[in-house]
Write a protein that holds these residues in place. Sequence first.
Motif, mmCIF file in Angstrom:
data_model
loop_
_atom_site.group_PDB
_atom_site.id
_atom_site.type_symbol
_atom_site.label_atom_id
_atom_site.label_comp_id
_atom_site.label_asym_id
_atom_site.label_seq_id
_atom_site.Cartn_x
_atom_site.Cartn_y
_atom_site.Cartn_z
ATOM 1 N N LYS A 60 40.051 40.137 37.347
ATOM 2 C CA LYS A 60 40.792 39.083 38.050
ATOM 3 C C LYS A 60 40.284 38.924 39.481
ATOM 4 N N LEU A 61 40.082 40.025 40.187
ATOM 5 C CA LEU A 61 39.601 39.949 41.563
ATOM 6 C C LEU A 61 38.166 39.453 41.637
ATOM 7 N N GLY A 62 37.338 39.871 40.683
ATOM 8 C CA GLY A 62 35.955 39.397 40.665
ATOM 9 C C GLY A 62 35.878 37.902 40.426
ATOM 10 N N THR A 63 36.738 37.398 39.539
ATOM 11 C CA THR A 63 36.760 35.962 39.271
ATOM 12 C C THR A 63 37.293 35.201 40.475
ATOM 13 N N ALA A 64 38.271 35.765 41.171
ATOM 14 C CA ALA A 64 38.780 35.138 42.394
ATOM 15 C C ALA A 64 37.672 34.996 43.434
ATOM 16 N N ARG A 65 36.877 36.036 43.578
ATOM 17 C CA ARG A 65 35.776 35.979 44.556
ATOM 18 C C ARG A 65 34.762 34.907 44.165
ATOM 19 N N PHE A 66 34.496 34.785 42.877
ATOM 20 C CA PHE A 66 33.578 33.736 42.419
ATOM 21 C C PHE A 66 34.158 32.360 42.747
ATOM 22 N N TYR A 67 35.441 32.160 42.487
ATOM 23 C CA TYR A 67 36.043 30.850 42.750
ATOM 24 C C TYR A 67 35.887 30.462 44.215
ATOM 25 N N PHE A 68 36.215 31.383 45.119
ATOM 26 C CA PHE A 68 36.146 31.058 46.544
ATOM 27 C C PHE A 68 34.700 30.881 47.013
ATOM 28 N N ALA A 69 33.777 31.613 46.404
ATOM 29 C CA ALA A 69 32.379 31.543 46.848
ATOM 30 C C ALA A 69 31.632 30.340 46.283
#
Length: 592
Positions: free
Chosen positions: A555-564
């Motif tokens: 979940k956190l890795g996907t969040a970082r991808f979304y923001f980046a």
Amino acid sequence: MADYKAPLRDMRFVLNEVLEVSKLWAQMPALAEVADEETAMAILEEAGKITGEVIAPLNRSGDEEGCSWRDGAVKTPEGFPQAYRTYAEGGWVGVGGAPEFGGMGMPKLIGAHVEEMVNSANMSFALYPMLTAGACLSILNHASEELKSQYLPNMYEGRWTGSMCLTEPHAGTDLGIIRTKAEPQADGSYTVTGTKIFITGGEQDLTENIIHLVLAKLPDAPAGPKGISLFIVPKFLVNADGSLGERNAAHCGSIEHKMGIKGAATCVMNFDGATGWIVDAPNKGLAAMFTMMNYERLGVGIQGLALGERSYQNAVEYARDRIQSRAPTGPQAKDKVADPIIVHPDVRRMLLTMKALNEGGRAFYSYVAMQLDTAKYSEDATTRERAEEMVALLTPVAKAFLTDMGLETTVHGQQIFGGHGFIREWGQEQLIRDCRITQIYEGTNGIQALDLMGRKVVGCGGSYYKHFSNEVKDFISAADARLSEFTVPLQAAIDILDALTAWVIVQARANPNEIGAASVEYLQVFGYTAYAYMWALMARAALDKQEQEDFYVSKLGTARFYFARLLPRIQSLSAAVKAGSESLYELDAAQF
């Protein structure tokens, strides 16, 4: 094609850990009696079983066979009638229905997740109960007690379905120019005459009766949308004892041959002096229709998300199994002649885009459903009013952005399959064809954007928008410093959206074209920013749980991808809004 598996783990996360819905329901006596965390999870697990085991297996065969029409009768694909009976017997048609008429009375937050599952499993099948639920909502909120008692129990039970008859050959978005007429009769009924097109489930072989809700005009009706009334027109008339009587003068003239959703009968309906009964008062038809419109438009947004979820499940399984070439950093599967394509950067970009849009979309539709529940069930007038204004603001975003992102996601899934994605038996091309309609019906996405920009932002001077903007800013202000990797870009995004909102409101005073010129890109900026808010909420819920389960790491890795990689899209969209309307009118009509 992968077997469909309901994303129950992610649904539990959104409901229980992100939105903490049990706390919301506990504050609303009407929901506290029927809904709690345990009940919600039990319902969703059962919905996952029936959608995965009974409905999903009919998706491709239903697309291949489609519906057929002969002499006014429609045959749905093989297996649909039996599956519908199973679905109805489980009470799923009335999951959100009023308990006093036989419905389960569940909040929209639960019903929305059930909708996602049935649409992921088989969108064509899902349209029949979806339209029935919409018709029930209008009847429940606007019809007389006599009509409610006569129709709702059998509709919630699934013995009868409903249809919504709005569009005519010459009148789509502009319903004020419809020609269907209703003549009052001495016994209090009306005779309804006219032709309606694009009527989902207008005729089918699933149920013994179909209850049409028909927009029509009375002889003395004022011109335009203020002169529209709504009528119940059943396929078979209903006797006083509830039994079925003679066939009404409502017939299917043909069915459409469509790009997708081929298992859903899309009918031309002819009403030739059919007997009907008015819903609510004369000339109040649009108000009755708009009662269900927010629910239906959110439902269409969920359809787009649902197809994106199905596409992702197929694509990730394929990407793990399909071997092709070696990873840029060297062989990963050294015992094989090539590596699984999931090692390649571009495949990972597409998979992560799908995952980020699906999970962000699921949180967003749940958030909108929460506003609907609050507006309906809260006992505090101020809270209800705020929720109603949030629903008005967010509904066009949910319908348009979820479906736009749904199409993008289904296309990514097809692309990951390469040539196999273009071949019918792999299932990916069907998802694209089925998804395409979601951007068109229940008001095209361009109309949704115009509604957002014109009515919900400029029309109220930005007052509805301030609810959303202030909530995001309050979240940022209260956030733990450890969330700064998410809250800093979220703050930048809401600042951009604030500035765009103010800019369009000012520009529209001098040039009314600016509203339409800005609307589509503005809605997209709003959508990406809303998803950023959802991802920040999800990151907060996952932050301290990484040691517990890989789910939270993902979940956190996907969040970082979304923001980046996805949120920066708002930069070019914002520039397009501020380019203004002048370039749209450089050409005369003859120069196109």
